[in-house]
Motif scaffolding. Structure first.
Motif, mmCIF file in Angstrom:
data_model
loop_
_atom_site.group_PDB
_atom_site.id
_atom_site.type_symbol
_atom_site.label_atom_id
_atom_site.label_comp_id
_atom_site.label_asym_id
_atom_site.label_seq_id
_atom_site.Cartn_x
_atom_site.Cartn_y
_atom_site.Cartn_z
ATOM 1 N N PRO A 409 14.803 -8.995 -20.502
ATOM 2 C CA PRO A 409 15.425 -7.675 -20.555
ATOM 3 C C PRO A 409 15.350 -6.987 -19.196
ATOM 4 N N GLU A 410 14.464 -7.450 -18.320
ATOM 5 C CA GLU A 410 14.313 -6.823 -17.009
ATOM 6 C C GLU A 410 15.495 -7.063 -16.091
ATOM 7 N N ALA A 411 16.295 -8.054 -16.456
ATOM 8 C CA ALA A 411 17.408 -8.411 -15.584
ATOM 9 C C ALA A 411 18.324 -7.221 -15.331
ATOM 10 N N ALA A 412 18.367 -6.298 -16.295
ATOM 11 C CA ALA A 412 19.276 -5.156 -16.159
ATOM 12 C C ALA A 412 18.689 -4.068 -15.264
ATOM 13 N N LEU A 413 17.396 -4.161 -14.940
ATOM 14 C CA LEU A 413 16.748 -3.089 -14.160
ATOM 15 C C LEU A 413 16.918 -3.328 -12.660
ATOM 16 N N PRO A 414 16.743 -2.260 -11.858
ATOM 17 C CA PRO A 414 16.804 -2.461 -10.403
ATOM 18 C C PRO A 414 15.663 -3.362 -9.943
ATOM 19 N N SER A 415 15.794 -3.968 -8.747
ATOM 20 C CA SER A 415 14.693 -4.825 -8.282
ATOM 21 C C SER A 415 13.451 -3.966 -8.059
ATOM 22 N N LEU A 416 12.303 -4.610 -8.078
ATOM 23 C CA LEU A 416 11.034 -3.862 -8.016
ATOM 24 C C LEU A 416 10.904 -3.101 -6.697
ATOM 25 N N CYS A 417 10.428 -1.862 -6.803
ATOM 26 C CA CYS A 417 10.146 -1.119 -5.567
ATOM 27 C C CYS A 417 8.748 -1.456 -5.085
ATOM 28 N N LEU A 418 7.967 -2.120 -5.952
ATOM 29 C CA LEU A 418 6.590 -2.444 -5.573
ATOM 30 C C LEU A 418 6.546 -3.846 -4.999
ATOM 31 N N LYS A 419 5.955 -3.943 -3.822
ATOM 32 C CA LYS A 419 5.922 -5.226 -3.139
ATOM 33 C C LYS A 419 4.499 -5.759 -3.151
ATOM 34 N N GLN A 420 4.335 -6.998 -3.578
ATOM 35 C CA GLN A 420 2.980 -7.550 -3.601
ATOM 36 C C GLN A 420 2.529 -7.857 -2.177
ATOM 37 N N VAL A 421 1.356 -7.365 -1.804
ATOM 38 C CA VAL A 421 0.845 -7.660 -0.457
ATOM 39 C C VAL A 421 -0.466 -8.446 -0.518
ATOM 40 N N PHE A 422 -1.096 -8.420 -1.666
ATOM 41 C CA PHE A 422 -2.304 -9.216 -1.864
ATOM 42 C C PHE A 422 -2.232 -9.777 -3.274
ATOM 43 N N PRO A 423 -2.399 -11.074 -3.459
ATOM 44 C CA PRO A 423 -2.904 -12.109 -2.555
ATOM 45 C C PRO A 423 -1.887 -12.658 -1.542
ATOM 46 N N LYS A 424 -0.673 -12.120 -1.502
ATOM 47 C CA LYS A 424 0.328 -12.711 -0.614
ATOM 48 C C LYS A 424 -0.203 -12.894 0.817
ATOM 49 N N TYR A 425 -0.892 -11.884 1.338
ATOM 50 C CA TYR A 425 -1.396 -11.992 2.713
ATOM 51 C C TYR A 425 -2.908 -12.240 2.743
ATOM 52 N N ALA A 426 -3.420 -12.809 1.665
ATOM 53 C CA ALA A 426 -4.870 -13.001 1.547
ATOM 54 C C ALA A 426 -5.448 -13.757 2.745
ATOM 55 N N LYS A 427 -4.713 -14.765 3.191
ATOM 56 C CA LYS A 427 -5.221 -15.622 4.275
ATOM 57 C C LYS A 427 -5.622 -14.808 5.503
ATOM 58 N N GLN A 428 -4.828 -13.759 5.809
ATOM 59 C CA GLN A 428 -5.109 -12.964 7.015
ATOM 60 C C GLN A 428 -6.284 -12.012 6.831
ATOM 61 N N PHE A 429 -6.659 -11.728 5.578
ATOM 62 C CA PHE A 429 -7.632 -10.654 5.370
ATOM 63 C C PHE A 429 -8.930 -11.103 4.696
ATOM 64 N N ASN A 430 -8.944 -12.309 4.154
ATOM 65 C CA ASN A 430 -10.120 -12.711 3.380
ATOM 66 C C ASN A 430 -11.414 -12.693 4.195
ATOM 67 N N TYR A 431 -11.312 -12.920 5.506
ATOM 68 C CA TYR A 431 -12.537 -12.950 6.320
ATOM 69 C C TYR A 431 -13.223 -11.571 6.347
ATOM 70 N N LEU A 432 -12.481 -10.528 5.969
ATOM 71 C CA LEU A 432 -13.088 -9.187 5.981
ATOM 72 C C LEU A 432 -13.922 -8.909 4.729
ATOM 73 N N ARG A 433 -13.835 -9.798 3.742
ATOM 74 C CA ARG A 433 -14.419 -9.465 2.436
ATOM 75 C C ARG A 433 -15.903 -9.838 2.337
ATOM 76 N N LEU A 434 -16.650 -9.518 3.396
ATOM 77 C CA LEU A 434 -18.073 -9.869 3.412
ATOM 78 C C LEU A 434 -18.878 -8.999 2.450
ATOM 79 N N VAL A 435 -18.576 -7.687 2.454
ATOM 80 C CA VAL A 435 -19.389 -6.792 1.616
ATOM 81 C C VAL A 435 -19.137 -7.092 0.136
ATOM 82 N N ASP A 436 -17.944 -7.595 -0.166
ATOM 83 C CA ASP A 436 -17.640 -8.037 -1.527
ATOM 84 C C ASP A 436 -18.625 -9.117 -1.966
ATOM 85 N N ARG A 437 -18.901 -10.024 -1.037
ATOM 86 C CA ARG A 437 -19.832 -11.118 -1.386
ATOM 87 C C ARG A 437 -21.258 -10.587 -1.490
#
Ligand code: ADP
Length: 551
Positions: A409-437
């Motif tokens: 049913p979504e086919a009738a709706l406009p394309s998403l205004c929300l753009k996925q940026v993570f995990p899409k760019y995870a490779k560039q940012f994962n090294y920052l996730r030290l405090v998470d660990r």
């Protein structure tokens, strides 16, 4: 709305202000536990500062900040030192009360001695921050950007950014701060709630003009002047991802406390409002994050003196309706069901295809040819995916919902205004996730569910299990470290309900241990090495327990 009584379980719960209902056992809630606390000015400044200690260059998008009253002496000393080393430095600072909003209680100062100490600072803590004196101006006016960000999931981390936002304008032409104009809020503060009271405020039906415009209209203007808009978007995405990476460790502590792992509970998502200021050189700077951004699509208009009416605001409507609509599309439980079925169909197809290839190969004795072909098909896809990860932002069309081809049913709706940026760019940012660990280690030793603070026994067990104590670092020294750091954090923290060591205190203790153990490395390498060491010992322990259990 359910004004009264208990109700049947829902797919989606839309809480007005914050996560507050511990009686939800399924579905999805539009707020994360602890988010409101996390984005308060002081907590956000602390979380970003921890990241600035580890990665100063990566986190230079947040103005240098000090927490009042506890860091007043530090603020005074650091400013004096910087002025001594560079007498031409004539800074301005902005003082913002913690938990304030809409510009409430904010003022500018030229010197630390101008802080209004009487009464309010003691009773109402604040952040004092370097004032960005050279913002980008449009039509000679200062403006800021409100961008909407969807944190769709904390574990695994999933972040979406709305492709358009709002630009909120001041109503007096900007001048760099001087003692004479410091108090002119319509010149220095971009808050809509303040500027609406200026006689110069322009409500506009057009998204390109007036005191509130779409961000895309500003981008068009910048692009026509030759600005590198792609780079600007890429910097904004990077700022958003890094800020969320700074917030996630503590959010996870709140999350496990309100929704313990293994117990039935809802999942969460949240729309956040990021306030960003562009500097003259187009560098985006983070001002603050809003856990409960206004979703109003009307504004008040004074029909006659004292008589107000709510009228539609086309700019708000254009941006906000799309954000809410697409958030609901992304968290749509029906869509998840459809996706699961779709994934199952694809898997089944792949398995059958594999079997077919093997069978043919067996029969025709052409194993290698067939196998190569299959791998090649797969490689192409993987290559394609990794290419997509390389570029940090195509400002092209927004993401399409995954399976909107024809039957949805979504086919009738406009394309998403929300753009996925993570995990899409995870490779560039994962090294920052030290405090998470580090937070994952903390949560492991919290023990009793429902707590956010670590007791002395938990801390000792952490040290023992990770084999961090030795002849030069005795268990007595461990206890002293625990007491020292915990006492200091508890005297400044806002949460006095629970006793014990909070996450920030644990992070500080962890950094201390890392510095002790790996003296010669830069801080982030020390911390990474200690995390590796702890994770190694804990994995070995788990393995031993598993084998022991089986035995
Ligand atoms: P509030 O939550 O009260 O709106 P903000 O942190 O958003 O507080 O600050 C209010 C306004 O002050 C911002 O919209 C921006 O125009 C201005 N401002 C805040 N911090 C800075 C800064 N460091 N440099 C320049 N302007 C700032």
């Amino acid at each position: 709305q359910f004004p009264l009584g208990r109700r049947l379980p829902c797919d989606i719960y839309w809480h007005g202000v914050s996560f507050h209902d511990n009686d939800i056992f399924s579905g999805q809630v539009n707020k994360f536990p602890g988010m409101t606390e996390m984005v308060r000015k002081i907590t956000l400044s602390r979380a970003v500062r921890t990241m600035q200690d580890l990665f100063p260059l990566e986190y230079n998008f947040y103005p240098r900040s000090w927490i009042l009253p506890e860091e007043l002496p530090l603020f005074v000393a650091e400013v004096r030192m910087m002025k001594d080393s560079d007498p031409s430095w004539k800074p301005t600072f902005i003082v913002k009360p913690d938990g304030g909003c809409q510009g409430d209680g904010i003022y500018l100062i030229k010197d630390p001695s101008d802080i209004r100490l009487t009464g309010s600072i003691q009773s109402r803590p604040a952040v004092v921050q370097e004032y960005i004196c050279k913002p980008l101006l449009v039509d000679k006016l200062k403006f800021d950007i409100r961008l909407y960000v969807l944190l769709k999931s904390l574990e695994p981390l999933e972040i979406y950014i709305a492709k358009d936002g709002l630009s909120r304008f001041c109503t007096e032409p900007y001048q760099e701060p001087t003692l004479k104009n410091l108090h002119q809020v319509f010149m220095h503060l971009t808050n809509y709630s303040l500027n609406i009271h200026s006689g110069n405020f322009i409500h506009s039906d057009n998204v390109n003009t007036g005191s509130k415009r779409t961000f895309s209209s500003i981008l068009c203007r910048l692009s026509s002047r030759g600005a590198d808009v792609k780079k600007l978007w890429s910097d904004i995405i990077s700022l958003v991802i890094k800020t969320i990476i700074a917030l996630t460790p503590e959010l996870k502590v709140y999350y496990q406390s309100d929704i313990p792992a293994g117990k039935p509970g809802p999942t969460c998502f949240q729309i956040l409002g990021f306030d960003i200021l562009l500097m003259k050189n187009l560098k985006p700077m983070l001002l603050e994050v809003n856990a409960n951004p206004s979703m109003r699509i009307e504004h008040e208009q004074e029909l006659s003196p004292g008589v107000f009416e709510n009228v539609p605001s086309p700019v708000d409507e254009e941006v906000k309706v799309a954000v809410i609509r697409d958030t609901l599309r992304l968290v749509d439980p029906q869509k998840k069901k459809r996706k699961d079925t779709h994934t199952a169909e694809v898997l089944l197809f792949q398995v059958q295809f594999c079997r077919l290839v093997c069978l043919c190969s067996y029969l025709e004795n052409k194993v290698n040819i067939r196998y190569d072909y299959f791998m090649c098909c797969r490689c192409q896809t993987l290559e394609h995916v990794s290419e997509a990860n390389e570029e940090l932002l195509d400002a092209g069309p927004a993401d399409r919902p995954e399976n909107d081809a024809g039957r949805s049913p979504e086919a009738a709706l406009p394309s998403l205004c929300l753009k996925q940026v993570f995990p899409k760019y995870a490779k560039q940012f994962n090294y920052l996730r030290l405090v998470d660990r580090v937070a994952a280690l903390f949560i492991r030793f919290l023990g009793v569910k429902g707590t956010t603070k670590l007791g002395p026994t938990g801390f000792r067990t952490f040290i023992r299990n990770c084999k961090l104590s030795n002849s030069s670092f005795s268990m007595a020294a461990v206890d002293i470290l625990y007491i020292d750091i915990t006492r200091r954090w508890n005297s400044v923290g806002i949460d006095h309900k629970e006793s014990g060591m909070c996450l920030q205190a644990f992070v500080e203790a962890f950094f201390c241990l890392a510095q002790k153990k790996y003296k010669s490395l830069p801080l982030h390498e020390q911390v990474a090495a200690l995390i590796d060491c702890c994770e190694y010992h804990l994995a070995a322990l788990d393995e031993k327990r598993l084998v022991g259990g089986r035995g």
